[in-house]
Design an enzyme around this catalytic site. Structure first.
Site, mmCIF file in Angstrom:
data_model
loop_
_atom_site.group_PDB
_atom_site.id
_atom_site.type_symbol
_atom_site.label_atom_id
_atom_site.label_comp_id
_atom_site.label_asym_id
_atom_site.label_seq_id
_atom_site.Cartn_x
_atom_site.Cartn_y
_atom_site.Cartn_z
ATOM 1 N N CYS A 111 -2.777 -0.547 7.194
ATOM 2 C CA CYS A 111 -2.729 -1.897 6.606
ATOM 3 C C CYS A 111 -2.558 -2.987 7.658
ATOM 4 O O CYS A 111 -2.737 -4.165 7.361
ATOM 5 C CB CYS A 111 -1.622 -1.986 5.567
ATOM 6 S SG CYS A 111 -1.796 -0.749 4.297
ATOM 7 N N HIS A 248 -0.194 -9.394 4.246
ATOM 8 C CA HIS A 248 -0.779 -8.213 3.624
ATOM 9 C C HIS A 248 -0.339 -8.165 2.157
ATOM 10 O O HIS A 248 0.844 -8.336 1.837
ATOM 11 C CB HIS A 248 -0.312 -6.973 4.383
ATOM 12 C CG HIS A 248 -0.686 -5.698 3.720
ATOM 13 N ND1 HIS A 248 -1.966 -5.455 3.268
ATOM 14 C CD2 HIS A 248 0.049 -4.598 3.410
ATOM 15 C CE1 HIS A 248 -2.000 -4.255 2.717
ATOM 16 N NE2 HIS A 248 -0.800 -3.717 2.783
ATOM 17 N N ASN A 278 -3.610 -3.635 -3.388
ATOM 18 C CA ASN A 278 -3.440 -3.456 -1.944
ATOM 19 C C ASN A 278 -4.718 -2.841 -1.368
ATOM 20 O O ASN A 278 -5.055 -1.707 -1.708
ATOM 21 C CB ASN A 278 -2.221 -2.531 -1.730
ATOM 22 C CG ASN A 278 -1.966 -2.214 -0.275
ATOM 23 O OD1 ASN A 278 -2.812 -2.449 0.588
ATOM 24 N ND2 ASN A 278 -0.796 -1.661 -0.011
#
Ligand code: COA
Length: 321
Positions: A111, A248, A278
């Site tokens: 990520c 994020h 996500n």
């Protein structure tokens, strides 16, 4: 010399799956997912590939930057879910875009991948080696989910984002911070293929993403504010001087906690996790593009980008738009 983002783009698969849709195929509810994460829906790839999504995003970014694919010196693609192990996503993109001159390679920092790729591009530009770099972050995470594990599969989505970066005398990246802690890697993991040759016996069952959600949560809320503060200080600024924080998009509770710890109003933290979930390395560049296309970034604005996730890894950059 600074590294300026001069174009952005993004692409999401056409299928949008709501929490209610998921509650028809597994034991979950809109209330559970929304209250714990802020996520209402996510896009899942059906006939799209990661390279097709990344190419759509890249073409938008190139158009905004006014740069033809043939002019690109480099393509950096951040992903943990490329369509193929070989060739890399960046080389597939090179072929799709016709960017014959570019050197292309992938970066996997989960990520944090887009941040790490952007920071790598920054180093190449500052060194004078390359001028026009396409940085892409994207994932098709849905293929790595155990759809019988409701504690993970509801959190993630698919999509790709892109940014074109170029040298600039005035605007661009002011500072960056990166970090890794491999010792805590087990809290968010996914096995690759097992050893397979005539001298080993193995079971070839596929492996999926597994996560200790509460440990990841604790890591994020402790580490991200520290990384942002360090990057902001290195830029010679204070957090009050930052106009927009693009984090994020894992969980609205993480973002709220970061805003509280920094003492910055939540309004400065735009989100799209509500309808994206996500998307790992795709998360920050897709949000950047959404915010850019809505005209929410003014020339000269101070922007923080921050990523965090598996590895464990984290990264933050401060830039002037
Ligand atoms: N629907 C309904 N119930 C669910 C569920 C779902 N999709 N997933 C898990 N549950 C259940 C669990 O089985 C558990 O039930 P039990 O108490 O009967 O055992 C209960 O909900 C609570 O689970 P818990 O893990 O304590 O929830 P939580 O409040 O910690 O929230 C996360 C879970 C994953 C949302 C949260 O830990 C989180 O956001 N962590 C960070 C994850 C992340 O952002 N990862 C990516 C970083 S890059």
């Amino acid at each position: 010399m600074r590294t300026r983002i001069c174009g952005s783009g993004s692409a999401l698969p056409k299928l949008e799956v709501t929490n209610d849709d998921l509650s028809k195929i597994m034991d979950t509810s809109d209330e559970w997912i929304k209250s714990r994460t802020g996520i209402c829906s996510r896009h899942l790839a059906t006939d799209e590939t990661l390279s097709s999504l990344a190419a759509d995003a890249a073409l938008q970014a190139l158009e905004e930057a006014g740069i033809a694919p043939e002019e690109l010196d480099m393509i950096l693609a951040a992903t943990l879910s490329a369509d193929r192990l070989l060739p890399t996503l960046s080389c597939e993109l090179q072929q799709r875009l016709g960017a014959g001159k570019a050197v292309a390679f992938d970066i996997n920092a989960a990520c944090s991948g887009f941040l790490f790729a952007l920071q790598t591009a920054d180093v190449y530009i500052k060194s004078g080696q390359y001028q026009k770099i396409l940085v892409v972050g994207g994932e098709i995470l849905s293929k790595l989910m155990d759809w019988e594990d409701r504690s993970t599969c509801v959190l993630f989505g698919d999509g790709a984002g892109a940014a074109v970066v170029c040298p600039d005398e005035t605007f661009g990246i002011l500072s960056s911070v990166q970090g890794s802690d491999g010792a805590r890697g087990e809290v968010l993991s996914c096995e690759n293929r097992k050893n397979n040759n005539p001298y080993v016996t193995n079971s070839t069952k596929p492996s999926y993403v597994s996560m200790d959600g509460q440990e990841v949560y604790k890591f994020a809320v402790r580490t991200v504010p520290k990384a942002i503060l360090e990057a902001v200080e290195r830029a010679g600024l204070t957090v009050d001087e930052i106009d927009v924080f693009l984090l994020h998009q894992a969980n609205i509770r993480i973002i709220t906690s970061v805003s509280k710890r920094l003492g910055v109003p939540l309004e400065k933290f735009p989100t799209n996790l509500e309808n994206c979930g996500n998307i790992s390395a795709g998360s920050v560049p897709i949000l950047l593009d959404h915010v850019n296309r809505r005209g929410m970034l003014k020339k000269g604005d101070k922007v923080v980008l921050a990523g965090f996730g598996a590895g464990l890894t984290w990264g933050a950059s401060v830039l002037t738009w």
